[in-house]
Structure formats: structure tokens, C-alpha cells
Design an enzyme around this catalytic site. Structure first.
Site, PDB file in Angstrom:
ATOM      1  N   GLY A  72      32.986  26.980  79.218  1.00 46.48           N
ATOM      2  CA  GLY A  72      33.959  27.984  78.806  1.00 46.48           C
ATOM      3  C   GLY A  72      33.319  29.187  78.122  1.00 46.48           C
ATOM      4  O   GLY A  72      33.707  30.339  78.383  1.00 46.48           O
ATOM      5  N   GLY A 201      35.089  22.121  81.892  1.00 46.33           N
ATOM      6  CA  GLY A 201      35.266  20.732  82.331  1.00 46.33           C
ATOM      7  C   GLY A 201      35.497  19.727  81.218  1.00 46.33           C
ATOM      8  O   GLY A 201      36.343  18.841  81.331  1.00 46.33           O
ATOM      9  N   THR A 238      20.297  27.229  90.677  1.00 48.36           N
ATOM     10  CA  THR A 238      20.707  26.092  91.499  1.00 48.36           C
ATOM     11  C   THR A 238      21.954  25.461  90.899  1.00 48.36           C
ATOM     12  O   THR A 238      22.025  25.245  89.692  1.00 48.36           O
ATOM     13  CB  THR A 238      19.550  25.064  91.572  1.00 48.36           C
ATOM     14  OG1 THR A 238      18.424  25.736  92.123  1.00 48.36           O
ATOM     15  CG2 THR A 238      19.920  23.872  92.431  1.00 48.36           C
ATOM     16  N   CYS A 326      33.260  24.650  66.008  1.00 53.28           N
ATOM     17  CA  CYS A 326      32.188  25.613  65.782  1.00 53.28           C
ATOM     18  C   CYS A 326      32.183  26.112  64.343  1.00 53.28           C
ATOM     19  O   CYS A 326      31.160  26.510  63.829  1.00 53.28           O
ATOM     20  CB  CYS A 326      32.345  26.810  66.719  1.00 53.28           C
ATOM     21  SG  CYS A 326      33.129  26.365  68.249  1.00 53.28           S
TER      22      CYS A 326
HETATM   23  C1  LIG Z   1      36.083  24.743  73.827  1.00 50.99           C
HETATM   24  C2  LIG Z   1      36.554  26.126  73.996  1.00 50.99           C
HETATM   25  C3  LIG Z   1      35.712  27.129  74.503  1.00 50.99           C
HETATM   26  C4  LIG Z   1      34.260  26.875  74.806  1.00 50.99           C
HETATM   27  O1  LIG Z   1      34.081  26.074  75.944  1.00 50.99           O
HETATM   28  P1  LIG Z   1      32.666  25.370  76.172  1.00 50.99           P
HETATM   29  O2  LIG Z   1      32.761  24.745  77.519  1.00 50.99           O
HETATM   30  O3  LIG Z   1      32.524  24.351  75.069  1.00 50.99           O
HETATM   31  O4  LIG Z   1      31.627  26.428  76.101  1.00 50.99           O
HETATM   32  C5  LIG Z   1      36.228  28.388  74.678  1.00 50.99           C
HETATM   33  N1  LIG Z   1      37.515  28.661  74.387  1.00 50.99           N
HETATM   34  C6  LIG Z   1      38.363  27.736  73.915  1.00 50.99           C
HETATM   35  C7  LIG Z   1      39.777  28.096  73.634  1.00 50.99           C
HETATM   36  C8  LIG Z   1      37.917  26.440  73.700  1.00 50.99           C
HETATM   37  O5  LIG Z   1      38.756  25.525  73.209  1.00 50.99           O
END
Ligand SMILES: *Cc1c(COP(=O)(O)O)cnc(C)c1O
Length: 393
Positions: A72, A201, A238, A326
């Protein structure tokens, strides 16, 4: 490991058994590089192509609008940085909200350091983006609106369709961080006028380190990783074939169980909210009571330090969070709780519990009992609570 109760599904979820099963052959038997000519490579390529179709269909998009990323955060970074760069000739203004995930907020700060200006639209006391403020923030040089689908801390679901309509009306690109919503809520990019969408994912029982960015066809967007021709030459490297296969299995599973999961979690969520409100005095539910992710519960407890509460819950085998993963570890209160207007001292005493389809009523009994006991104990040690009680008399 001693038994534990996992109520931190907004931070990450357990990789589902069927997802692991689907992935395993792609570490061993099918290890070919999808770019290779021979059939070992073709097997991998076929798997990647199939998942691209599954993902595209899940949001009403076309296969060639899906770009796999390492999660994400990467998708958010890509959406913001690459559109900013590609549309800088049109303008250098971006609109987002005050309650975005740090993957969006810190990227916006980066853009600000690089000549862009960013407006952070406020939210109401329930955490819903103020649409009038959003529309008023639009300028002739606005190139992008980025508003999250659902919030990771307080679970609030945003009026995405209305935001999409506003963006469309003004001819501005609309990106949504749907990491919390994707797999939990039905999403259609055309219905909501979404131009770009980020998902991950590991928030839907898939593996960590894989996600995707949807980019509507026709949008000028620059390559994010330069190198080979993968992902239509926009994101080189890749392919993470096992991760992609795992994502595909997770998406299939999420779509299959969505209705049942939502029903079950919503009932447990509302019961948990009701019990905390009834059994623990001086608490406040954060986030909208109804426009809320089915699995999210977030409370502030006055005269309680959130970190202490978490540590004591952990000693009883209960995994919870005080906000986003975080920010835990830092002493600043959550930017989301401050944005909904909580004073610092109350924002500090907050607790997020996010359920899964495996959560049971018995687990919640144990959790309510533990929170009740721990909150009482922490308050008994609080001089502020003592003063408060004296004043009340
Ligand atoms: C967890 C999260 C992310 C980050 O996703 P990752 O796959 O951990 O990098 C971004 N935005 C929101 C709203 C999230 O909950």
C-alpha cells in the site's frame, strides 16, 4: 507461544490457509521468471495474468489498469509523486485530508518540499471529510485530490462517491487509499469516479509486501521504478510471483466471504461498543457510529494512558493498538484523533480494537473484562482522576 487474542486486524491480518497453499508451489515448482520464453517462465506469467484479471474484476477495472506494487505504501507514493510530476505543467496544487495514512501524508510533505502546495482538508467530529471545505479548496492549479476510502484508526468510511463527483466536475484526478476498505467493502471505480486506487495484500489475509495501484486508462503517469519492462514498463523489477498469487487467492477469498464476514463482524463490533459504553465510565467512541468499517472499534478512556493500557493488555495476551502501527512507539498523539477535535490528553488514552471473521464472543467477553479491570487500575493511580473525583463531590 502462549494463547493470545488478536484484535489488531487493521495493522495486519493472518495469511489465510488457502492463500499460503496457493503460494507454496510458486516458491518451489513454478519458480520461473515470467519474462522468460520457456514454459517454466510461461507458468509464472500465466499465474500473474490470471491474478491481474481477478483484481481488475474485483473493482470493475480493466486488466491493463492494474499495476502490482510492493504494498500500500508504494502504491500511495507512486500515485502521488508520479501524477504530481506528470501534471506539473497543469498546476502544482494537491488536496488531501488531515486524517490520511502517513504513506499519503508524508508523501504530501515531500511534495511540499519540492515546489507543490498541499491543502489538508479537515474532518467533522466523527472523522468525515468536510465536502464543502474540500470543494472550496479547489483552485485552477489543483491537479489531484487524494482522500482515503476508510480510515485505519477510527474506521470512518468517507463519502467516496460524492468526492469522486466533485473531482470529476472540476476535471481533477481522484486517488483513493483504499487499503483498509479493499476486501471489506464492495468497490467500483466507475461508480465512484476513482482514477487511482491503492490496496495492499496483507490487510485482507494475503501476504505482506504485495499490493497494487489501479490507474485509469488515459492518465499520464510516470514510471515509478526504472529498469525492465515489467508492469507495462512503469514499475520495473521481476514480479513477486508468489506474492501476486497470494494476493489473487486473498482477493478471491475476500469476495467469497465478504457478505458473511461483514454481517458477523458488524454484530460483534456493535455489541463490543455497547458493552464498553455501558460498563466503563468516562469513555468516548471515536469515529462515526454507522459509517464505519465492520471490524473497527476505537475508544478514548479519560485519565488513562493508551500505552500503559496496551502494555497491560499485552501481558494478558491481548493484541490491540493505540492508533496506527506506524505511530505507536512515538509519544505524539494520533493526528487522526487530534483532527476530530480530541484534546491531547484524551487522544493519548485511546484504544483501537479491530476484529476478524475469526473473532469470537468469548474472546470479546475476556477483552471487555480485561479493559474494565485495567482502566480501573490505571485510573486508581492517576492524580488527575483523583482531582476529578474530588471536584465532582
Ligand atoms: C496499512 C496501510 C497502508 C500501508 O500499506 P502497506 O502495504 O503496509 O505498505 C496505507 N494506507 C492505509 C490506510 C493502511 O491501513
Amino acid at each position: 507461544m502462549k494463547p493470545f487474542i488478536y484484535l489488531d486486524n487493521a495493522a495486519t491480518t493472518k495469511t489465510a490457509e488457502e492463500v499460503v497453499e496457493a503460494m507454496l508451489p510458486y516458491f518451489s515448482r513454478h519458480y520461473g521468471n515470467p519474462s522468460s520464453i520457456y514454459s517454466l517462465g510461461a507458468d509464472s506469467k500465466k499465474a500473474v495474468t490470471e491474478v491481474r484479471e481477478v483484481v481488475a474484476r474485483s473493482i470493475g477495472a480493466k486488466d491493463n489498469e492494474i499495476y502490482f506494487t510492493a504494498g500500500g505504501s508504494e502504491a500511495d507514493n507512486w500515485a502521488l509523486k508520479a501524477t504530481a510530476e506528470a501534471y506539473a505543467d497543469k498546476g502544482k496544487h494537491v488536496i488531501t485530508s488531515a486524517i490520511e495514512h502517513h504513506a499519503v501524508l508524508h508523501t504530501c510533505e515531500y511534495l511540499e518540499k519540492n515546489g507543490f502546495s498541499v491543502t489538508y482538508v479537515g474532518v467533522d467530529e466523527n472523522g468525515i471529510v468536510k465536502l464543502d471545505e474540500l470543494e472550496a479548496a479547489i483552485r485552477p492549479d489543483t491537479i489531484l485530490i487524494s482522500i482515503m476510502f476508510a480510515n485505519n484508526e477510527i474506521g470512518t468510511i468517507q463519502p467516496i462517491e460524492k468526492i469522486g463527483e466533485i473531482a470529476k466536475k472540476h476535471g481533477i484526478l481522484f486517488h483513493t487509499d483504499a487499503v483498509q476498505a479493499y476486501g471489506q467493502l464492495p468497490i467500483n471505480v466507475d461508480q465512484y469516479h476513482i482514477d487511482m486506487l491503492s490496496a495492499s495484500g496483507h490487510k485482507l489475509n494475503g501476504p505482506k509486501g504485495i499490493g497494487f495501484l489501479y490507474i485509469r486508462k488515459g492518465i499520464r503517469i510516470r514510471s515509478f521504478v526504472h529498469g525492465g519492462g515489467q508492469e507495462r514498463a512503469r514499475r520495473a523489477g521481476t514480479e513477486n510471483v508468489p506474492g501476486i498469487v497470494g494476493l489473487g487467492a486473498a482477493v478471491r477469498r475476500a469476495l467469497r466471504i465478504m457478505e458473511e464476514k461483514t454481517e458477523k463482524e458488524t454484530a460483534l463490533r456493535d455489541e463490543l461498543i455497547r458493552r464498553i459504553e455501558e460498563e466503563i465510565p468516562y469513555c468516548r467512541l471515536n469515529g462515526d457510529r454507522h459509517l464505519r468499517l465492520p471490524n473497527n472499534v476505537n475508544f478514548s478512556f479519560r485519565f488513562v494512558e493508551g500505552e500503559s493500557l496496551l502494555i497491560m493488555l499485552d501481558m494478558e495476551g491481548i493484541c490491540a493498538s493505540s492508533g496506527s502501527a506506524c505511530t505507536s512507539g512515538s509519544l505524539d498523539p494520533s493526528h487522526v484523533l487530534l483532527a476530530i477535535g480530541l484534546p491531547h490528553e484524551i487522544a493519548h488514552g485511546s484504544l483501537r480494537l479491530t476484529l476478524s471473521e475469526e473473532t469470537t464472543r468469548e474472546e470479546l467477553d475476556t477483552v471487555v473484562e480485561a479493559i474494565k479491570r485495567i482502566v480501573e487500575r490505571l485510573r486508581a493511580m492517576s492524580p488527575l482522576y483523583e482531582d476529578f473525583l474530588k471536584e465532582k463531590q
